[in-house]
Structures are given as structure tokens and as C-alpha cells.
Write a protein that holds these residues in place. Structure first.
Motif, PDB file in Angstrom:
ATOM      1  N   ARG A  37      37.004  -5.988  11.028  1.00 17.41           N
ATOM      2  CA  ARG A  37      38.135  -6.245  11.922  1.00 17.41           C
ATOM      3  C   ARG A  37      39.412  -5.543  11.463  1.00 17.41           C
ATOM      4  NH1 ARG A  37      34.396  -9.775  12.755  1.00 17.41           N
ATOM      5  NH2 ARG A  37      34.266 -11.057  14.633  1.00 17.41           N
ATOM      6  N   GLY A  38      39.242  -4.568  10.572  1.00 13.46           N
ATOM      7  CA  GLY A  38      40.370  -3.738  10.175  1.00 13.46           C
ATOM      8  C   GLY A  38      41.287  -4.338   9.139  1.00 13.46           C
ATOM      9  N   VAL A  39      40.852  -5.393   8.464  1.00 10.25           N
ATOM     10  CA  VAL A  39      41.680  -6.039   7.443  1.00 10.25           C
ATOM     11  C   VAL A  39      41.643  -5.214   6.154  1.00 10.25           C
ATOM     12  CG1 VAL A  39      41.987  -8.120   6.048  1.00 10.25           C
ATOM     13  CG2 VAL A  39      41.290  -8.320   8.443  1.00 10.25           C
ATOM     14  N   ASP A  40      42.782  -5.105   5.497  1.00 12.67           N
ATOM     15  CA  ASP A  40      42.901  -4.448   4.191  1.00 12.67           C
ATOM     16  C   ASP A  40      42.515  -5.472   3.126  1.00 12.67           C
ATOM     17  OD1 ASP A  40      43.581  -3.105   1.913  1.00 12.67           O
ATOM     18  OD2 ASP A  40      45.715  -2.917   2.369  1.00 12.67           O
ATOM     19  N   VAL A  41      41.315  -5.328   2.561  1.00 10.29           N
ATOM     20  CA  VAL A  41      40.787  -6.302   1.598  1.00 10.29           C
ATOM     21  C   VAL A  41      40.913  -5.753   0.184  1.00 10.29           C
ATOM     22  CG1 VAL A  41      38.776  -7.633   0.859  1.00 10.29           C
ATOM     23  CG2 VAL A  41      39.143  -7.179   3.304  1.00 10.29           C
ATOM     24  N   THR A  42      41.582  -6.518  -0.680  1.00 12.83           N
ATOM     25  CA  THR A  42      41.722  -6.149  -2.093  1.00 12.83           C
ATOM     26  C   THR A  42      41.020  -7.190  -2.951  1.00 12.83           C
ATOM     27  OG1 THR A  42      43.869  -5.116  -1.680  1.00 12.83           O
ATOM     28  CG2 THR A  42      43.345  -5.652  -3.961  1.00 12.83           C
ATOM     29  N   VAL A  43      40.234  -6.737  -3.907  1.00 13.08           N
ATOM     30  CA  VAL A  43      39.560  -7.622  -4.860  1.00 13.08           C
ATOM     31  C   VAL A  43      40.229  -7.461  -6.219  1.00 13.08           C
ATOM     32  CG1 VAL A  43      37.409  -8.085  -6.103  1.00 13.08           C
ATOM     33  CG2 VAL A  43      37.351  -7.573  -3.648  1.00 13.08           C
ATOM     34  N   LEU A  44      40.672  -8.573  -6.805  1.00  9.83           N
ATOM     35  CA  LEU A  44      41.241  -8.586  -8.153  1.00  9.83           C
ATOM     36  C   LEU A  44      40.273  -9.329  -9.069  1.00  9.83           C
ATOM     37  CD1 LEU A  44      44.955  -9.590  -7.360  1.00  9.83           C
ATOM     38  CD2 LEU A  44      43.926  -7.317  -7.362  1.00  9.83           C
ATOM     39  N   ALA A  45      39.767  -8.647 -10.081  1.00  6.07           N
ATOM     40  CA  ALA A  45      38.787  -9.247 -10.998  1.00  6.07           C
ATOM     41  C   ALA A  45      38.612  -8.322 -12.194  1.00  6.07           C
ATOM     42  CB  ALA A  45      37.442  -9.437 -10.289  1.00  6.07           C
ATOM     43  N   PRO A  46      38.061  -8.833 -13.304  1.00 10.64           N
ATOM     44  CA  PRO A  46      37.702  -7.928 -14.398  1.00 10.64           C
ATOM     45  C   PRO A  46      36.703  -6.885 -13.901  1.00 10.64           C
ATOM     46  CG  PRO A  46      37.648 -10.214 -15.126  1.00 10.64           C
ATOM     47  CD  PRO A  46      37.811 -10.244 -13.637  1.00 10.64           C
ATOM     48  N   ARG A  47      36.850  -5.652 -14.383  1.00  6.81           N
ATOM     49  CA  ARG A  47      35.971  -4.575 -13.923  1.00  6.81           C
ATOM     50  C   ARG A  47      34.533  -4.814 -14.381  1.00  6.81           C
ATOM     51  NH1 ARG A  47      36.507   0.577 -12.150  1.00  6.81           N
ATOM     52  NH2 ARG A  47      38.781   0.457 -12.334  1.00  6.81           N
ATOM     53  N   ASP A  48      33.591  -4.626 -13.468  1.00  3.46           N
ATOM     54  CA  ASP A  48      32.174  -4.626 -13.825  1.00  3.46           C
ATOM     55  C   ASP A  48      31.444  -3.666 -12.884  1.00  3.46           C
ATOM     56  OD1 ASP A  48      31.566  -5.954 -11.412  1.00  3.46           O
ATOM     57  OD2 ASP A  48      31.520  -7.931 -12.337  1.00  3.46           O
ATOM     58  N   ARG A  49      30.121  -3.662 -12.971  1.00  2.00           N
ATOM     59  CA  ARG A  49      29.324  -2.683 -12.226  1.00  2.00           C
ATOM     60  C   ARG A  49      29.429  -2.848 -10.714  1.00  2.00           C
ATOM     61  NH1 ARG A  49      25.082  -5.753 -10.667  1.00  2.00           N
ATOM     62  NH2 ARG A  49      24.622  -7.617 -11.891  1.00  2.00           N
ATOM     63  N   THR A  50      29.933  -3.994 -10.240  1.00  2.00           N
ATOM     64  CA  THR A  50      29.999  -4.203  -8.787  1.00  2.00           C
ATOM     65  C   THR A  50      31.276  -3.642  -8.164  1.00  2.00           C
ATOM     66  OG1 THR A  50      30.934  -6.432  -9.068  1.00  2.00           O
ATOM     67  CG2 THR A  50      28.540  -6.257  -8.873  1.00  2.00           C
ATOM     68  N   PHE A  51      32.199  -3.117  -8.977  1.00  2.00           N
ATOM     69  CA  PHE A  51      33.392  -2.483  -8.405  1.00  2.00           C
ATOM     70  C   PHE A  51      32.996  -1.388  -7.405  1.00  2.00           C
ATOM     71  CE2 PHE A  51      37.777  -2.984 -10.527  1.00  2.00           C
ATOM     72  CZ  PHE A  51      37.616  -4.351 -10.640  1.00  2.00           C
ATOM     73  N   GLU A  52      32.029  -0.554  -7.802  1.00  2.00           N
ATOM     74  CA  GLU A  52      31.588   0.539  -6.928  1.00  2.00           C
ATOM     75  C   GLU A  52      30.949  -0.004  -5.654  1.00  2.00           C
ATOM     76  OE1 GLU A  52      29.064   3.266  -8.965  1.00  2.00           O
ATOM     77  OE2 GLU A  52      30.536   3.718 -10.522  1.00  2.00           O
ATOM     78  N   LEU A  53      30.178  -1.060  -5.761  1.00  2.00           N
ATOM     79  CA  LEU A  53      29.520  -1.645  -4.591  1.00  2.00           C
ATOM     80  C   LEU A  53      30.549  -2.245  -3.631  1.00  2.00           C
ATOM     81  CD1 LEU A  53      26.602  -3.402  -6.504  1.00  2.00           C
ATOM     82  CD2 LEU A  53      26.459  -1.290  -5.183  1.00  2.00           C
ATOM     83  N   LEU A  54      31.565  -2.911  -4.185  1.00  2.00           N
ATOM     84  CA  LEU A  54      32.621  -3.484  -3.350  1.00  2.00           C
ATOM     85  C   LEU A  54      33.451  -2.386  -2.686  1.00  2.00           C
ATOM     86  CD1 LEU A  54      33.654  -6.355  -5.764  1.00  2.00           C
ATOM     87  CD2 LEU A  54      32.863  -6.699  -3.416  1.00  2.00           C
ATOM     88  N   THR A  55      33.705  -1.319  -3.426  1.00  2.00           N
ATOM     89  CA  THR A  55      34.437  -0.186  -2.852  1.00  2.00           C
ATOM     90  C   THR A  55      33.656   0.417  -1.695  1.00  2.00           C
ATOM     91  OG1 THR A  55      35.456   0.281  -5.000  1.00  2.00           O
ATOM     92  CG2 THR A  55      35.484   2.056  -3.372  1.00  2.00           C
ATOM     93  N   ALA A  56      32.324   0.521  -1.865  1.00  2.00           N
ATOM     94  CA  ALA A  56      31.473   1.059  -0.797  1.00  2.00           C
ATOM     95  C   ALA A  56      31.497   0.171   0.447  1.00  2.00           C
ATOM     96  CB  ALA A  56      30.041   1.224  -1.303  1.00  2.00           C
ATOM     97  N   MET A  57      31.756  -1.125   0.255  1.00  2.00           N
ATOM     98  CA  MET A  57      31.849  -2.043   1.397  1.00  2.00           C
ATOM     99  C   MET A  57      33.196  -1.935   2.112  1.00  2.00           C
ATOM    100  SD  MET A  57      30.030  -5.600   0.166  1.00  2.00           S
ATOM    101  CE  MET A  57      30.045  -6.270   1.849  1.00  2.00           C
ATOM    102  N   GLY A  58      34.160  -1.233   1.494  1.00  2.00           N
ATOM    103  CA  GLY A  58      35.466  -1.063   2.121  1.00  2.00           C
ATOM    104  C   GLY A  58      36.596  -1.796   1.439  1.00  2.00           C
ATOM    105  N   CYS A  59      36.341  -2.365   0.257  1.00  2.00           N
ATOM    106  CA  CYS A  59      37.383  -3.087  -0.481  1.00  2.00           C
ATOM    107  C   CYS A  59      38.122  -2.137  -1.424  1.00  2.00           C
ATOM    108  CB  CYS A  59      36.775  -4.203  -1.331  1.00  2.00           C
ATOM    109  SG  CYS A  59      35.865  -5.450  -0.407  1.00  2.00           S
ATOM    110  N   ARG A  60      39.361  -2.499  -1.729  1.00  2.00           N
ATOM    111  CA  ARG A  60      40.082  -1.863  -2.831  1.00  2.00           C
ATOM    112  C   ARG A  60      39.936  -2.795  -4.029  1.00  2.00           C
ATOM    113  NH1 ARG A  60      46.539  -1.188  -3.345  1.00  2.00           N
ATOM    114  NH2 ARG A  60      46.381  -2.931  -1.900  1.00  2.00           N
TER     115      ARG A  60
END
Length: 382
Positions: A37-60
């Protein structure tokens, strides 16, 4: 009075957790809805291997310092200041906080930054399991911080009741029962039980002592000689950033003893659930465990403990069996009961499990709850 909905949203929503893995594993349905729905989604968390997966889903994704294992005031202050600065920079319209430190320090930081927030108590963990000084301090911090969020969501009735009874909610009217975070019923489809001579139990999750791993290992020791066809497996990350973490060396010792098979960790647990005859989680306390919802959705009988969260998913004798918490003998008895059942009895449990999850834990209902609250808080129609 209902808000006048804006037609061209440019919403910024931030999700904060002590692990990016938990955001990716448990909130994909929410993220897909928001990004779609065009929302700018940001995830704040310690870095782990899922950062790339979340980025691929459209998250910052932005790395956040969170010391999950420690109780150092200096480290916690660092987390609080980092969150405050990030909120001042991102200016999110709504922040959702998950797990204890983001719930406490994030709620305070959001208030200081003038940002609306929602606290989601994903499980009360050591705070309500142990009677330590740290647990008492955590309760006082909860009481202070939870005066700020717009709403406080609980995943099960026991956790909500504990906060109310211990007077930890300054505004009890803001509490809301979410009844679990749901499971994607299309992703976790019903799969027939395997037909074979051997019988596989699997415990899926972060390998923590609080998950009842020691009881599971001891139950396996007691049953292996009597049931040579039984296999006992563990799936999940070891050595995680948690006070209750189990090391790889401890798991290796069980492997060497010949009682446990360690399957490592996996992004996709579905093949492992499909290959199991029964999913086991002897946890000391949960929010509502995603593992059990996924297992029931795929038609796997469950053995778990009669504790908050777990008993939300399992009705004893209906779609699984409940054992006593911290009791390896009780767990062994229930695992033996599962082994002694006929195939027809287990298949009936499997079908009832799928039905229960479909009726009570459909992820689409949870995503609608998020959507409705965001609309109410921002006036933007999603």
C-alpha cells in the motif's frame, strides 16, 4: 469522531525488535500489506542475516544496538538514545515495538521524540519466569514506559491478566488482546502425516533453556531404549543473544551421546514440519508460539506445556497433548502417549489442529487489526 481519511498517504511506519530475524519470521504478512500500500517501512534491530531478506521485501533496515543478554544501564541508555535520535530523523507516523527492551526504551524514546507508538508484548520471558532483582526492575520499567503507548497489545489472556493484577498498566483501558500474531494458512498448507516405521519428534525455535530444551533432551534419554523407532530433532539457531541461550558445544554433546539430531537453522521451516510426526515445545512461557500455530496449520500433532501461550494453541487431547512445565518425566509420558497412539488417532488430531488454527489464528485477521489501528492513529486509509 472518526478521522477524515487522507487520500494520498505517504505513511512512515517503523518496526523495532531485539532481532531482525523475529520481524522477518513473524511479520511477513504485515510487511507485505504495508509495502503493498505504498507505506515506507523501516526496521530497527541488531543486524543479522535477515537484513537482506527484509530489504528484498521492501523494508529499509537500520542497525540498532540492543544488548539482549545484559542489564547494563549504560548499554540500555545507549539503546534509548539511539532510538530517540532515529525517531527524530525518520519521523515515523507510528512505531510498533516488540520484545522487552524495545517495548520499554522504545516507548520512552517515542514519547520524547513526539512519535506515536504501540507496544506489542510478544511474550513475558524471564521477567515473569524468574524471581530475580533484574525481573523486579524490569516490571518497574514496564510500569513507567507503558503509560506512553497509544495501545498495548498482548498475545494471550494470561499475560494481559498478569500486567493488570500486578498493577503494571497505568492506563489499563489501552490494553488489547491480539490472541497471537497469526499464521499464513496459504503458506502453511495441510500436509498428510508421513507413513513409515520411524517416528520423528522435532523442537523448532531459538535454542534456549527457557524453551524446555533440557527437558526434551532428558525425555529423549528416557524413551530411546523403549522406543528405538523414535528420533528426537532440534531445529533453530544456537548461541543467540539471550540470557537463556544454549551453546553449539552443548548441542554437540547431545549429538555425541546419540540422543539428539541437530538440524541447524532454516529460513523455511515447512519442509521440517512436513517431515515430522509430532512437533514439541516444552516452553516455560510464551506469547503465542508461532511454531505451534504453523505445526497445527500443517496438520502436526503437538506436545507442549500447560503454560500461558502454549495452551492457547493446544487443547489437550484435541490437537495435541499438554505436559507439566519443567518436568521431563511428564514430558516423556506425553511423548510416549503420542508414540502409542494409532495412526488414525494422530491423523484425527492433525485435522482438528488445522481446523483450530483456521478458526482462531488466521494471519489475515491480525493484519486487519494493524491496518485498522494505523488508520485510526493517522487518518490515512490503507
Amino acid at each position: 469522531m472518526k478521522p477524515a481519511f487522507k487520500s494520498t498517504p505517504a505513511l512512515r511506519i517503523t518496526l523495532v525488535c531485539n532481532t531482525a530475524w523475529a520481524i522477518y519470521t513473524y511479520r511477513q504478512g504485515l510487511i507485505r500489506m504495508l509495502v503493498g500500500r505504498g507505506v515506507d517501512v523501516t526496521v530497527l534491530a541488531p543486524r543479522d542475516r535477515t537484513f537482506e531478506l527484509l530489504t528484498a521485501m521492501g523494508c529499509r533496515c537500520i542497525e540498532l544496538p540492543v544488548a539482549s543478554k545484559g542489564t547494563s544501564p549504560r548499554e540500555d541508555l545507549r539503546t534509548l538514545l539511539s532510538l530517540y535520535r532515529l525517531y527524530r530523523s525518520i519521523r515515523p507516523h507510528v512505531v510498533f515495538h516488540y520484545t522487552i527492551k524495545p517495548n520499554i526504551y522504545g516507548s520512552v524514546a517515542a514519547k520524547l521524540a513526539g512519535v506515536q507508538s504501540v507496544a506489542v508484548t510478544t511474550g513475558l520471558g524471564y521477567v515473569f519466569i524468574q524471581q530475580s532483582r533484574a525481573a523486579q526492575v524490569a516490571k518497574k520499567l514496564y510500569r513507567f514506559a507503558f503509560r506512553f503507548p497509544r495501545e498495548i497489545w498482548f498475545l494471550n489472556r494470561d499475560d494481559q491478566a498478569a500486567f493488570v493484577e500486578q498493577n503494571l498498566l497505568v492506563h489499563p483501558e489501552r490494553a488489547r488482546l491480539l490472541h497471537g500474531e497469526g499464521v499464513d494458512l496459504e503458506q502453511f498448507t495441510f500436509t498428510p502425516l508421513p507413513e513409515r516405521a520411524e517416528f520423528k519428534f522435532v523442537l523448532i525455535g531459538r535454542l534456549l533453556w527457557d524453551k524446555g530444551v533440557a527437558e526434551y533432551v532428558e525425555a529423549a534419554r528416557r524413551l530411546r531404549e523403549r522406543y528405538p523407532q523414535a528420533r528426537f530433532q532440534l531445529l533453530g539457531p544456537v548461541g543467540v543473544d539471550n540470557p537463556s541461550a544454549i551453546t553449539r558445544e552443548e548441542v554437540a554433546a547431545w549429538e555425541q551421546e546419540g540422543i539428539i539430531e541437530y538440524l541447524g537453522e532454516a529460513h523455511d521451516v515447512r519442509p521440517f514440519i512436513a517431515d515430522a510426526d509430532c512437533v514439541v515445545l516444552p516452553s516455560y512461557r510464551e506469547g503465542v508460539p508461532r511454531t505451534l500455530m504453523e505445526a497445527s496449520a500443517m496438520g502436526r500433532p503437538i506436545v507442549t506445556t500447560d503454560v500461558p501461550g502454549c495452551r492457547e494453541v493446544v487443547a489437550d487431547g484435541v490437537n495435541g497433548l499438554l505436559c507439566e512445565v519443567r518436568n521431563a518425566a511428564s514430558l516423556a509420558q506425553k511423548l510416549a502417549q503420542m508414540l502409542d497412539m494409532s495412526g488414525a488417532e494422530r491423523r484425527a488430531m492433525a485435522e482438528r489442529g488445522r481446523q483450530k488454527v483456521a478458526e482462531e489464528f488466521d494471519e489475515r485477521v491480525v493484519v486487519e487489526t494493524y491496518k485498522d489501528l494505523v488508520q485510526k492513529m493517522t487518518g490515512v486509509l490503507l
